[in-house]
Scaffold this motif. Structure first.
Motif, PDB file in Angstrom:
ATOM      1  N   SER A  66      95.190 120.670  40.763  1.00 51.27           N
ATOM      2  CA  SER A  66      94.353 119.653  40.124  1.00 51.27           C
ATOM      3  C   SER A  66      93.656 118.804  41.180  1.00 51.27           C
ATOM      4  N   LEU A  67      92.574 118.228  40.766  1.00 48.70           N
ATOM      5  CA  LEU A  67      91.792 117.376  41.666  1.00 48.70           C
ATOM      6  C   LEU A  67      90.991 116.408  40.811  1.00 48.70           C
ATOM      7  N   THR A  68      90.799 115.210  41.317  1.00 46.58           N
ATOM      8  CA  THR A  68      89.953 114.234  40.641  1.00 46.58           C
ATOM      9  C   THR A  68      88.840 113.784  41.575  1.00 46.58           C
ATOM     10  N   LEU A  69      87.629 113.865  41.080  1.00 49.43           N
ATOM     11  CA  LEU A  69      86.459 113.370  41.802  1.00 49.43           C
ATOM     12  C   LEU A  69      86.053 112.033  41.220  1.00 49.43           C
ATOM     13  N   SER A  70      85.532 111.159  42.071  1.00 50.79           N
ATOM     14  CA  SER A  70      85.063 109.856  41.605  1.00 50.79           C
ATOM     15  C   SER A  70      83.652 109.589  42.099  1.00 50.79           C
ATOM     16  N   CYS A  71      82.946 108.772  41.348  1.00 45.33           N
ATOM     17  CA  CYS A  71      81.563 108.438  41.673  1.00 45.33           C
ATOM     18  C   CYS A  71      81.369 106.955  41.402  1.00 45.33           C
ATOM     19  N   ALA A  72      81.109 106.208  42.446  1.00 41.56           N
ATOM     20  CA  ALA A  72      80.931 104.771  42.328  1.00 41.56           C
ATOM     21  C   ALA A  72      79.467 104.389  42.480  1.00 41.56           C
ATOM     22  N   ALA A  73      79.096 103.320  41.806  1.00 43.48           N
ATOM     23  CA  ALA A  73      77.721 102.811  41.872  1.00 43.48           C
ATOM     24  C   ALA A  73      77.769 101.345  42.259  1.00 43.48           C
ATOM     25  N   PRO A  74      78.086 101.060  43.514  1.00 48.65           N
ATOM     26  CA  PRO A  74      78.331  99.674  43.918  1.00 48.65           C
ATOM     27  C   PRO A  74      77.133  98.739  43.788  1.00 48.65           C
ATOM     28  N   SER A  75      75.917  99.284  43.826  1.00 48.95           N
ATOM     29  CA  SER A  75      74.744  98.411  43.800  1.00 48.95           C
ATOM     30  C   SER A  75      74.313  98.028  42.392  1.00 48.95           C
ATOM     31  N   LEU A  76      74.900  98.648  41.392  1.00 47.57           N
ATOM     32  CA  LEU A  76      74.538  98.340  40.011  1.00 47.57           C
ATOM     33  C   LEU A  76      75.389  97.195  39.471  1.00 47.57           C
ATOM     34  N   SER A  77      74.821  96.447  38.557  1.00 46.79           N
ATOM     35  CA  SER A  77      75.628  95.466  37.837  1.00 46.79           C
ATOM     36  C   SER A  77      76.459  96.194  36.784  1.00 46.79           C
ATOM     37  N   VAL A  78      77.467  95.524  36.279  1.00 43.61           N
ATOM     38  CA  VAL A  78      78.300  96.129  35.236  1.00 43.61           C
ATOM     39  C   VAL A  78      77.470  96.423  33.997  1.00 43.61           C
ATOM     40  N   SER A  79      76.621  95.511  33.624  1.00 40.69           N
ATOM     41  CA  SER A  79      75.806  95.719  32.422  1.00 40.69           C
ATOM     42  C   SER A  79      74.852  96.890  32.604  1.00 40.69           C
ATOM     43  N   ALA A  80      74.288  97.027  33.779  1.00 44.31           N
ATOM     44  CA  ALA A  80      73.374  98.146  34.038  1.00 44.31           C
ATOM     45  C   ALA A  80      74.128  99.467  33.997  1.00 44.31           C
ATOM     46  N   PHE A  81      75.269  99.527  34.662  1.00 41.78           N
ATOM     47  CA  PHE A  81      76.051 100.766  34.685  1.00 41.78           C
ATOM     48  C   PHE A  81      76.412 101.201  33.273  1.00 41.78           C
ATOM     49  N   SER A  82      76.792 100.278  32.444  1.00 44.59           N
ATOM     50  CA  SER A  82      77.247 100.614  31.096  1.00 44.59           C
ATOM     51  C   SER A  82      76.142 101.185  30.219  1.00 44.59           C
ATOM     52  N   ARG A  83      74.902 101.027  30.617  1.00 40.48           N
ATOM     53  CA  ARG A  83      73.790 101.554  29.832  1.00 40.48           C
ATOM     54  C   ARG A  83      73.452 103.004  30.178  1.00 40.48           C
ATOM     55  N   TYR A  84      74.054 103.530  31.222  1.00 37.32           N
ATOM     56  CA  TYR A  84      73.737 104.887  31.659  1.00 37.32           C
ATOM     57  C   TYR A  84      74.689 105.928  31.063  1.00 37.32           C
ATOM     58  N   ASP A  85      74.146 107.114  30.865  1.00 40.18           N
ATOM     59  CA  ASP A  85      74.970 108.285  30.616  1.00 40.18           C
ATOM     60  C   ASP A  85      75.435 108.809  31.974  1.00 40.18           C
ATOM     61  N   SER A  99      85.802 110.703  32.725  1.00 45.48           N
ATOM     62  CA  SER A  99      86.161 109.364  32.282  1.00 45.48           C
ATOM     63  C   SER A  99      85.204 108.381  32.938  1.00 45.48           C
ATOM     64  N   ARG A 100      85.098 107.220  32.347  1.00 46.66           N
ATOM     65  CA  ARG A 100      84.243 106.203  32.937  1.00 46.66           C
ATOM     66  C   ARG A 100      84.923 104.844  32.834  1.00 46.66           C
ATOM     67  N   ASN A 101      84.721 104.043  33.831  1.00 46.36           N
ATOM     68  CA  ASN A 101      85.234 102.685  33.901  1.00 46.36           C
ATOM     69  C   ASN A 101      84.028 101.791  34.150  1.00 46.36           C
ATOM     70  N   ASP A 102      83.463 101.276  33.090  1.00 47.44           N
ATOM     71  CA  ASP A 102      82.222 100.516  33.238  1.00 47.44           C
ATOM     72  C   ASP A 102      82.437  99.225  34.027  1.00 47.44           C
ATOM     73  N   LEU A 103      83.574  98.580  33.825  1.00 44.16           N
ATOM     74  CA  LEU A 103      83.820  97.343  34.571  1.00 44.16           C
ATOM     75  C   LEU A 103      83.937  97.618  36.071  1.00 44.16           C
ATOM     76  N   GLY A 104      84.479  98.773  36.413  1.00 41.19           N
ATOM     77  CA  GLY A 104      84.592  99.151  37.808  1.00 41.19           C
ATOM     78  C   GLY A 104      83.390  99.873  38.352  1.00 41.19           C
ATOM     79  N   LYS A 105      82.421 100.152  37.451  1.00 39.44           N
ATOM     80  CA  LYS A 105      81.199 100.864  37.845  1.00 39.44           C
ATOM     81  C   LYS A 105      81.527 102.178  38.523  1.00 39.44           C
ATOM     82  N   ILE A 106      82.418 102.920  37.899  1.00 39.29           N
ATOM     83  CA  ILE A 106      82.838 104.178  38.477  1.00 39.29           C
ATOM     84  C   ILE A 106      83.074 105.184  37.358  1.00 39.29           C
ATOM     85  N   HIS A 107      82.745 106.437  37.608  1.00 43.82           N
ATOM     86  CA  HIS A 107      83.132 107.469  36.660  1.00 43.82           C
ATOM     87  C   HIS A 107      83.769 108.613  37.429  1.00 43.82           C
TER      88      HIS A 107
END
Length: 120
Positions: free
Chosen positions: A17-36, A73-81
């Motif tokens: 098993s393996l888990t990949l992560s993708c962070a968007a540090p430059s986005l605000s939480v509200s902006a990240f939550s609007r994206y697919d 999975s997605r964590n909008d508050l953490g801006k990471i999926h």
């Protein structure tokens, strides 16, 4: 330009098993939550293919034959999926790319890609 930072790739044995992560540090939480959010992969000699996507409304899509082994999975508050992968097979070896896209497609951001290698 929005930067996406991928992590978690590497070498794993078949069945692992393996888990990949993708962070968007430059986005605000509200902006990240609007994206697919989505994950794609490209194996050597093959075209890029969808692995899985998760819309802002929770709608899930899977690439062919990947349901059950791959889950997003997605964590909008953490801006990471993330992409959780299990029962990996050698044919899952590829470069995996994360993606953020607005519903209308006007915004379309990609990670730098992370290599996943599954040994037999």
């Amino acid at each position: 330009q929005v930067q996406l930072v991928e992590s978690g790739g590497g070498l794993v044995q078949a069945g692992g098993s393996l888990t990949l992560s993708c962070a968007a540090p430059s986005l605000s939480v509200s902006a990240f939550s609007r994206y697919d959010v989505a994950w794609y992969r490209r194996a050597p000699g093959n075209a890029r293919e969808l692995v899985t996507s998760l819309s802002r409304d929770g709608l899930l899509r899977y690439g062919d034959s990947l349901r059950g082994r791959f889950s997003p999975s997605r964590n909008d508050l953490g801006k990471i999926h993330s992409l959780h992968m299990k029962s990996l097979k050698p044919e899952d070896t590829a470069v995996y790319y994360c993606n953020l896209r607005s519903a209308a497609g006007a915004d379309d951001y990609w990670g730098q890609g992370t290599q996943v290698t599954v040994s037999s």
